[in-house]
Write an enzyme that holds these catalytic residues in place. Structure first.
Site, short mmCIF file in Angstrom:
data_model
loop_
_atom_site.label_atom_id
_atom_site.label_comp_id
_atom_site.label_asym_id
_atom_site.label_seq_id
_atom_site.Cartn_x
_atom_site.Cartn_y
_atom_site.Cartn_z
N ASN A 110 0.83 -1.20 0.00
CA ASN A 110 0.00 0.00 0.00
C ASN A 110 0.86 1.25 0.00
O ASN A 110 1.94 1.28 0.57
CB ASN A 110 -0.98 -0.01 1.19
N PHE A 114 -1.77 8.15 4.23
CA PHE A 114 -2.55 8.75 5.32
C PHE A 114 -3.83 9.44 4.82
O PHE A 114 -4.12 10.58 5.19
CB PHE A 114 -1.71 9.76 6.12
N SER A 172 5.33 5.03 8.77
CA SER A 172 4.70 4.75 7.48
C SER A 172 5.64 5.21 6.37
O SER A 172 6.21 6.28 6.45
CB SER A 172 3.36 5.49 7.37
N ASN A 174 4.89 6.09 3.40
CA ASN A 174 4.24 6.82 2.32
C ASN A 174 4.06 8.31 2.55
O ASN A 174 3.35 8.97 1.82
CB ASN A 174 2.88 6.16 2.03
N THR A 175 4.66 8.83 3.62
CA THR A 175 4.66 10.27 3.87
C THR A 175 6.12 10.70 3.85
O THR A 175 6.90 10.29 4.71
CB THR A 175 4.00 10.60 5.23
N LYS A 212 5.35 3.63 17.17
CA LYS A 212 5.32 2.55 16.16
C LYS A 212 6.50 2.71 15.21
O LYS A 212 6.68 3.76 14.60
CB LYS A 212 4.00 2.59 15.38
N ASN A 241 5.71 -1.52 11.39
CA ASN A 241 4.92 -1.06 10.25
C ASN A 241 5.30 -1.89 9.01
O ASN A 241 6.02 -2.88 9.13
CB ASN A 241 5.18 0.44 10.04
C1 LIG Z 1 -3.81 -0.73 3.57
C2 LIG Z 1 -2.99 -0.52 4.80
C3 LIG Z 1 -3.03 0.72 5.43
C4 LIG Z 1 -2.27 0.93 6.58
N1 LIG Z 1 -2.35 2.13 7.21
C5 LIG Z 1 -1.65 2.33 8.37
C6 LIG Z 1 -1.76 3.56 9.06
O1 LIG Z 1 -2.48 4.47 8.68
N2 LIG Z 1 -1.00 3.71 10.20
C7 LIG Z 1 -0.19 2.73 10.67
O2 LIG Z 1 0.44 2.92 11.72
N3 LIG Z 1 -0.10 1.54 10.03
C8 LIG Z 1 -0.81 1.33 8.90
N4 LIG Z 1 -0.71 0.12 8.26
C9 LIG Z 1 0.24 -0.90 8.76
C10 LIG Z 1 -0.43 -1.95 9.64
O3 LIG Z 1 -0.96 -1.37 10.81
C11 LIG Z 1 0.59 -3.04 10.05
O4 LIG Z 1 1.63 -2.46 10.80
C12 LIG Z 1 1.19 -3.75 8.84
O5 LIG Z 1 0.24 -3.92 7.81
C13 LIG Z 1 1.75 -5.14 9.22
O6 LIG Z 1 0.75 -6.00 9.67
P1 LIG Z 1 0.06 -7.12 8.74
O7 LIG Z 1 1.19 -7.85 8.06
O8 LIG Z 1 -0.73 -7.97 9.66
O9 LIG Z 1 -0.78 -6.37 7.76
C14 LIG Z 1 -1.46 -0.12 7.09
C15 LIG Z 1 -1.43 -1.35 6.45
C16 LIG Z 1 -2.18 -1.57 5.31
C17 LIG Z 1 -2.13 -2.91 4.64
#
Ligand SMILES: Cc1cc2nc3c(=O)[nH]c(=O)nc-3n(C[C@H](O)[C@H](O)[C@H](O)COP(=O)(O)O)c2cc1C
Length: 358
Positions: A110, A114, A172, A174-175, A212, A241
């Site tokens: 992704n 934000f 993250s 992406n910022t 985080k 993350n």
């Molecule tokens: C589509 C998407 C959007 C995410 N948005 C955020 C976010 O806004 N803030 C954040 O701290 N992590 C965000 N994450 C990261 C997740 O909270 C997590 O740390 C990461 O996906 C790893 O866990 P997973 O493998 O179970 O998905 C996002 C993940 C995905 C897939």
């Protein structure tokens, strides 16, 4: 009620992933996804930061960015739900497409950037809600902000009163520039400002403040983060993350998309970082383990590596919200099979063995 997700999945996966996510949020908000029977097991219960967690499996940030479906997700069996990341002002995020499935790897990439409704709208939703269950509030900064610390301070001032824990998200990918806040000096200044803002916002029994972190950190970054975390007195870390790294065996055509990779391929690297942070902090502050969890065994490995709590997101895209119940059931069995009577005994069990503790 029937498992709508299981029935609908063959059709959902034909949709583009962001449309599918929007539909899932709508269905959850309208009560179309059946609540799960509560699966209580004392072995999964623990009190952390003075808060009682019925189970250690939480919903990771990013699924419910705008606080639309907190109670619906708690009703799926999650022990806690983390909303956000929320930025001070609403922002649209990056242009679409910005969310990609890699089904063969049970992975997601992704670059949402934000996208969220901003503090005022989210606060409005939280004001209307009857408080129950454990809610984490994850905060970010606006893309065009020139003062990152001020953004986090604003987020804390506005939302701390609703939170059972707060998350400063500096990881993250992406910022632009966000991850640089993980460096020693900027991090120290940010966390000090955040802790002060928290005390100003909630003087009595304030919510714990967590940081985080990314999986893509140098050894020096990791020791700096551990030192700053202990020196400032923050209450916990969330590891990790998404990653900007791409494992070589990631063969799917979407592997070259830019953004953060999550799901199965993230499990190993994020668990390694989690274990390192447990070692570096000497187990003195609770850790939340996230990255690639899809089974009870995955959750258990994170706990044994040092996590007090775990979270997941990507596995839900492939298996539906029902996966939380399966994870809890398997996890409880694994804890008991090792002769533990409480999850707290399993936390860091692998690490303690390595450093010679019992
Ligand atoms: C589509 C998407 C959007 C995410 N948005 C955020 C976010 O806004 N803030 C954040 O701290 N992590 C965000 N994450 C990261 C997740 O909270 C997590 O740390 C990461 O996906 C790893 O866990 P997973 O493998 O179970 O998905 C996002 C993940 C995905 C897939």
């Amino acid at each position: 009620m029937i498992d709508l997700y299981r029935l609908a999945w063959p059709f959902i996966r034909l949709l583009d992933p962001e449309t599918a996510h929007g539909l899932a949020i709508k269905a959850l908000r309208r009560g179309l996804v059946a609540a799960q029977p509560s699966l209580k097991d004392p072995v999964l219960e623990q009190t952390l930061w003075g808060r009682a967690f019925a189970n250690p499996v939480g919903l990771a940030a990013g699924f419910d960015k705008n606080a639309d479906v907190i109670d619906a997700m708690l009703a799926q069996g999650f022990g806690f739900v983390e909303i956000g990341s929320v930025t001070p002002r609403p922002q649209p995020g990056n242009p679409r497409p910005r969310l990609f499935r890699l089904p063969a790897h049970e992975a997601i990439i992704n670059r949402m950037g934000f996208n969220n409704d901003g503090l005022d709208v989210v606060a409005g939703r939280l004001e209307k809600r009857v408080r129950s269950g454990i809610l984490g509030v994850n905060l970010g900064k606006n893309k065009d902000s020139t003062d990152a610390n001020a953004d986090y301070v604003q987020g804390i001032a506005r939302l701390a009163g609703f939170a059972d824990y707060l998350v400063v998200n500096v990881s993250s990918p992406n910022t632009p520039g966000l991850r640089a806040l993980q460096g020693r000096e900027p991090l120290q200044a940010l966390l000090e400002a955040a802790l002060q803002a928290r005390s100003r916002a909630v003087s009595e029994n304030p919510p714990p403040l967590l940081l985080k972190i990314a999986p893509d950190l140098t050894d020096e970054d990791k020791s700096d983060i551990a030192e700053v975390a202990l020196a400032t007195g923050i209450d916990g870390l969330i590891a990790t993350n998404t990653t900007i790294d791409r494992p070589q065996d990631l063969t799917h055509e979407n592997a070259s998309q830019s953004g953060g990779l999550s799901g199965r391929p993230l499990f190993e690297p994020s668990t390694r970082v989690l274990g390192q942070m447990y070692q570096l902090t000497g187990g003195r502050i609770p850790l939340i383990g996230v990255g690639g969890i899809s089974s009870g065994a995955d959750a258990y490995a994170k706990i044994r590596a040092g996590a007090s709590l775990v979270q997941f997101y990507s596995a839900m895209v492939y298996h539906g919200p029902g996966r939380v119940q399966a994870i809890k059931r398997e996890l409880a069995g694994l804890i008991k099979a090792d002769g533990f009577t409480s999850i707290t005994q399993a936390i860091g069990a692998d690490q303690n063995k390595r450093v010679g503790k019992t």
